[in-house]
Scaffold this motif. Structure first.
Motif, PDB file in Angstrom:
ATOM      1  N   ASP A  23       0.813  -1.218   0.000  1.00 23.69           N
ATOM      2  CA  ASP A  23       0.000   0.000   0.000  1.00 23.69           C
ATOM      3  C   ASP A  23       0.850   1.273   0.000  1.00 23.69           C
ATOM      4  OD1 ASP A  23      -2.324  -1.513   0.065  1.00 23.69           O
ATOM      5  OD2 ASP A  23      -2.365  -1.556   2.253  1.00 23.69           O
ATOM      6  N   TYR A  24       2.125   1.132  -0.300  1.00 23.68           N
ATOM      7  CA  TYR A  24       3.059   2.264  -0.255  1.00 23.68           C
ATOM      8  C   TYR A  24       2.560   3.446  -1.083  1.00 23.68           C
ATOM      9  CZ  TYR A  24       7.133   5.059  -1.489  1.00 23.68           C
ATOM     10  OH  TYR A  24       7.976   6.109  -1.719  1.00 23.68           O
ATOM     11  N   ASP A  25       2.189   3.195  -2.349  1.00 24.77           N
ATOM     12  CA  ASP A  25       1.792   4.293  -3.250  1.00 24.77           C
ATOM     13  C   ASP A  25       0.553   5.031  -2.746  1.00 24.77           C
ATOM     14  OD1 ASP A  25       3.879   3.908  -5.045  1.00 24.77           O
ATOM     15  OD2 ASP A  25       2.751   2.415  -6.198  1.00 24.77           O
ATOM     16  N   ILE A  26      -0.389   4.288  -2.212  1.00 26.84           N
ATOM     17  CA  ILE A  26      -1.627   4.902  -1.714  1.00 26.84           C
ATOM     18  C   ILE A  26      -1.333   5.824  -0.532  1.00 26.84           C
ATOM     19  CG2 ILE A  26      -3.859   4.441  -0.628  1.00 26.84           C
ATOM     20  CD1 ILE A  26      -3.846   1.767  -2.237  1.00 26.84           C
ATOM     21  N   TYR A  27      -0.553   5.333   0.406  1.00 29.51           N
ATOM     22  CA  TYR A  27      -0.232   6.142   1.590  1.00 29.51           C
ATOM     23  C   TYR A  27       0.667   7.330   1.233  1.00 29.51           C
ATOM     24  CZ  TYR A  27      -2.459   3.051   4.918  1.00 29.51           C
ATOM     25  OH  TYR A  27      -3.383   2.352   5.638  1.00 29.51           O
ATOM     26  N   LYS A  28       1.591   7.119   0.324  1.00 26.89           N
ATOM     27  CA  LYS A  28       2.475   8.213  -0.091  1.00 26.89           C
ATOM     28  C   LYS A  28       1.649   9.336  -0.715  1.00 26.89           C
ATOM     29  CE  LYS A  28       6.366   9.379  -3.020  1.00 26.89           C
ATOM     30  NZ  LYS A  28       7.214   8.938  -4.127  1.00 26.89           N
ATOM     31  N   TYR A  29       0.718   8.972  -1.591  1.00 22.47           N
ATOM     32  CA  TYR A  29      -0.141   9.980  -2.219  1.00 22.47           C
ATOM     33  C   TYR A  29      -0.999  10.685  -1.170  1.00 22.47           C
ATOM     34  CZ  TYR A  29      -3.729  12.083  -5.138  1.00 22.47           C
ATOM     35  OH  TYR A  29      -4.590  12.979  -5.718  1.00 22.47           O
ATOM     36  N   GLY A  30      -1.543   9.947  -0.241  1.00 21.52           N
ATOM     37  CA  GLY A  30      -2.378  10.538   0.806  1.00 21.52           C
ATOM     38  C   GLY A  30      -1.609  11.517   1.676  1.00 21.52           C
ATOM     39  N   PHE A  31      -0.405  11.130   2.083  1.00 21.57           N
ATOM     40  CA  PHE A  31       0.414  12.047   2.885  1.00 21.57           C
ATOM     41  C   PHE A  31       0.839  13.257   2.065  1.00 21.57           C
ATOM     42  CE2 PHE A  31       1.183   8.341   5.730  1.00 21.57           C
ATOM     43  CZ  PHE A  31       0.736   8.935   6.893  1.00 21.57           C
ATOM     44  N   TRP A  32       1.140  13.047   0.795  1.00 23.70           N
ATOM     45  CA  TRP A  32       1.547  14.140  -0.092  1.00 23.70           C
ATOM     46  C   TRP A  32       0.429  15.180  -0.175  1.00 23.70           C
ATOM     47  CZ3 TRP A  32       4.312  12.842  -5.307  1.00 23.70           C
ATOM     48  CH2 TRP A  32       4.716  13.994  -5.934  1.00 23.70           C
ATOM     49  N   ILE A  33      -0.776  14.736  -0.447  1.00 23.73           N
ATOM     50  CA  ILE A  33      -1.919  15.647  -0.547  1.00 23.73           C
ATOM     51  C   ILE A  33      -2.194  16.316   0.803  1.00 23.73           C
ATOM     52  CG2 ILE A  33      -4.408  15.785  -1.016  1.00 23.73           C
ATOM     53  CD1 ILE A  33      -2.592  15.418  -3.498  1.00 23.73           C
TER      54      ILE A  33
END
Length: 113
Positions: A23-33
């Motif tokens: 789930d790395y990409d999902i969490y990275k995008y969420g934290f980025w936003i």
């Protein structure tokens, strides 16, 4: 820079076992936003405080944010450009509200329409 910060946050969460590596990409995008949103809100509040217009900011965001979410708007390619346009328009609107007389402002809007 924001991408690196969100990467490190997710890697920390993976190391602690809170997040699966898949789930790395999902969490990275969420934290980025989330980081971008926090930066925008903090700078907006600081601009409103400097203009002594905190109540106006709250009214503006309570009307503009839902409208922007449902109606869309200009989408720029980078966060920096979007951020600068958003803060610039916020400062312009807060300045107009603070320094213009409301009947004059309404008259000008009527003429422009």
């Amino acid at each position: 820079m924001i991408e690196k910060i969100s990467h490190h946050i997710v890697m920390y969460a993976i190391a602690k076992g809170e997040v699966d590596e898949k789930d790395y990409d999902i969490y990275k995008y969420g934290f980025w936003i989330g980081i971008e949103l926090c930066i925008s809100i903090i700078v907006s509040v600081l601009c409103a405080i400097s203009l002594d217009s905190l109540i106006e900011l709250i009214l503006f965001l309570s009307i503009f944010a839902p409208l922007r979410a449902f109606a869309g708007g200009i989408h720029l390619k980078t966060f920096k450009n979007c951020f600068l346009l958003s803060i610039g328009s916020l400062i312009l609107i807060l300045s107009i509200v603070k320094y213009c007389n409301l009947p004059v402002m309404l008259l000008n809007w009527g003429i422009l329409c």
